[in-house]
Each structure stands twice: as structure tokens, then as C-alpha cells.
Design a protein around this motif. Structure first.
Motif, PDB file in Angstrom:
ATOM      1  N   PHE A   1       1.020   0.137  -6.997  1.00  0.00           N
ATOM      2  CA  PHE A   1       1.618  -1.203  -7.010  1.00  0.00           C
ATOM      3  C   PHE A   1       1.858  -1.722  -8.425  1.00  0.00           C
ATOM      4  O   PHE A   1       2.915  -2.283  -8.724  1.00  0.00           O
ATOM      5  CB  PHE A   1       0.683  -2.143  -6.251  1.00  0.00           C
TER       6      PHE A   1
ATOM      7  N   ASN B   1      -2.411  -7.599  -9.226  1.00  0.00           N
ATOM      8  CA  ASN B   1      -2.387  -6.136  -9.214  1.00  0.00           C
ATOM      9  C   ASN B   1      -3.723  -5.534  -8.768  1.00  0.00           C
ATOM     10  O   ASN B   1      -3.754  -4.404  -8.287  1.00  0.00           O
ATOM     11  CB  ASN B   1      -1.983  -5.599 -10.578  1.00  0.00           C
TER      12      ASN B   1
ATOM     13  N   ASN C   1      -3.175  -5.628  -5.036  1.00  0.00           N
ATOM     14  CA  ASN C   1      -1.915  -5.064  -4.545  1.00  0.00           C
ATOM     15  C   ASN C   1      -1.125  -6.068  -3.709  1.00  0.00           C
ATOM     16  O   ASN C   1      -0.601  -5.746  -2.629  1.00  0.00           O
ATOM     17  CB  ASN C   1      -2.163  -3.805  -3.708  1.00  0.00           C
TER      18      ASN C   1
ATOM     19  N   SER D   1       0.842  -1.185   0.000  1.00  0.00           N
ATOM     20  CA  SER D   1       0.000   0.000   0.000  1.00  0.00           C
ATOM     21  C   SER D   1       0.884   1.244   0.000  1.00  0.00           C
ATOM     22  O   SER D   1       2.082   1.168   0.289  1.00  0.00           O
ATOM     23  CB  SER D   1      -0.928   0.008   1.220  1.00  0.00           C
TER      24      SER D   1
END
Length: 117
Positions: free
Chosen positions: A28, A73, A76, A24
Motif C-alpha cells: 500500500f 500507511n 493500509n 490489501s
């Protein structure tokens, strides 16, 4: 930037583990991600890396055939699936991202993997 690893633990030789790293604080999907490991008294070594899109991966020679790196993705998250674990795989495993714009490495707190009978 925050990287939070999970999934480590005690496993018998020959066993498997799947490590996760939740990221985070940055975009990412724009960054190459890596897993490293460090055993007591030893240097931190690269285990595997994956490109930002996930289409290209590389794995350390010592781990080839026993490790798969992947990423999601949308979530993340980067993963490290390990198979046929050996006692010598015992180490703290760290997630890493490098920002070339600032020449700075970011690390998670690590997750301990112990391979023992």
C-alpha cells in the motif's frame, strides 16, 4: 488486490461524512491512491488523490474546500473526509489504485453517499 470502502450513508445537506478504504494484497505505501464517484447516469469522476507518502494531495475543483484526503500507511487505509455536503454529492464513491507496471486499475465495490433532507 482488494479495496473495501466503508463509511457511506444518508446525510442531510451541510453534513459531513468520513469514508474509509481498507487495502490489501499489495504494498500500500508504494502507491498513489484515489477516490472517485459516480452518480446515476453519469460518468465516474475523480474526487481526490494522494501520493504514496501522503505528502501530496489533489482535489477536484468541484470539491475543493469541502474534501480532505488522507492515508494511514501503517493501517493500509485511505480516507476521504467530506464537509458541507450537497445533494449533488450523492453518488457511489469508489477507492482506486492503478498499477503502472501492468497498466491495470483496481476498484473497490463502492460505498453509497446520499445527501438529502
Amino acid at each position: 488486490v482488494q479495496l473495501v470502502e466503508s463509511g457511506g450513508g444518508l446525510v442531510q445537506p451541510g453534513g459531513s461524512l468520513r469514508l474509509s478504504c481498507a487495502a490489501s494484497g499489495f504494498t500500500f505505501s508504494n502507491y498513489h491512491m484515489r477516490w472517485y464517484r459516480q452518480a446515476p447516469g453519469k460518468e465516474r469522476d475523480l474526487v481526490a488523490g494522494i501520493s504514496s507518502s501522503g505528502t501530496r494531495t489533489d482535489v477536484a475543483e468541484s470539491m475543493k474546500g469541502r474534501v480532505t484526503i488522507s492515508r494511514d500507511n501503517a493501517k493500509n487505509t485511505v480516507f476521504l473526509q467530506m464537509y458541507s455536503l450537497k445533494p449533488e454529492d450523492t453518488a457511489m464513491y469508489y477507492c482506486n489504485v492503478y498499477f503502472s507496471s501492468t497498466r491495470r486499475d483496481y476498484w473497490g465495490q463502492g460505498t453509497q453517499v446520499t445527501v438529502s433532507s
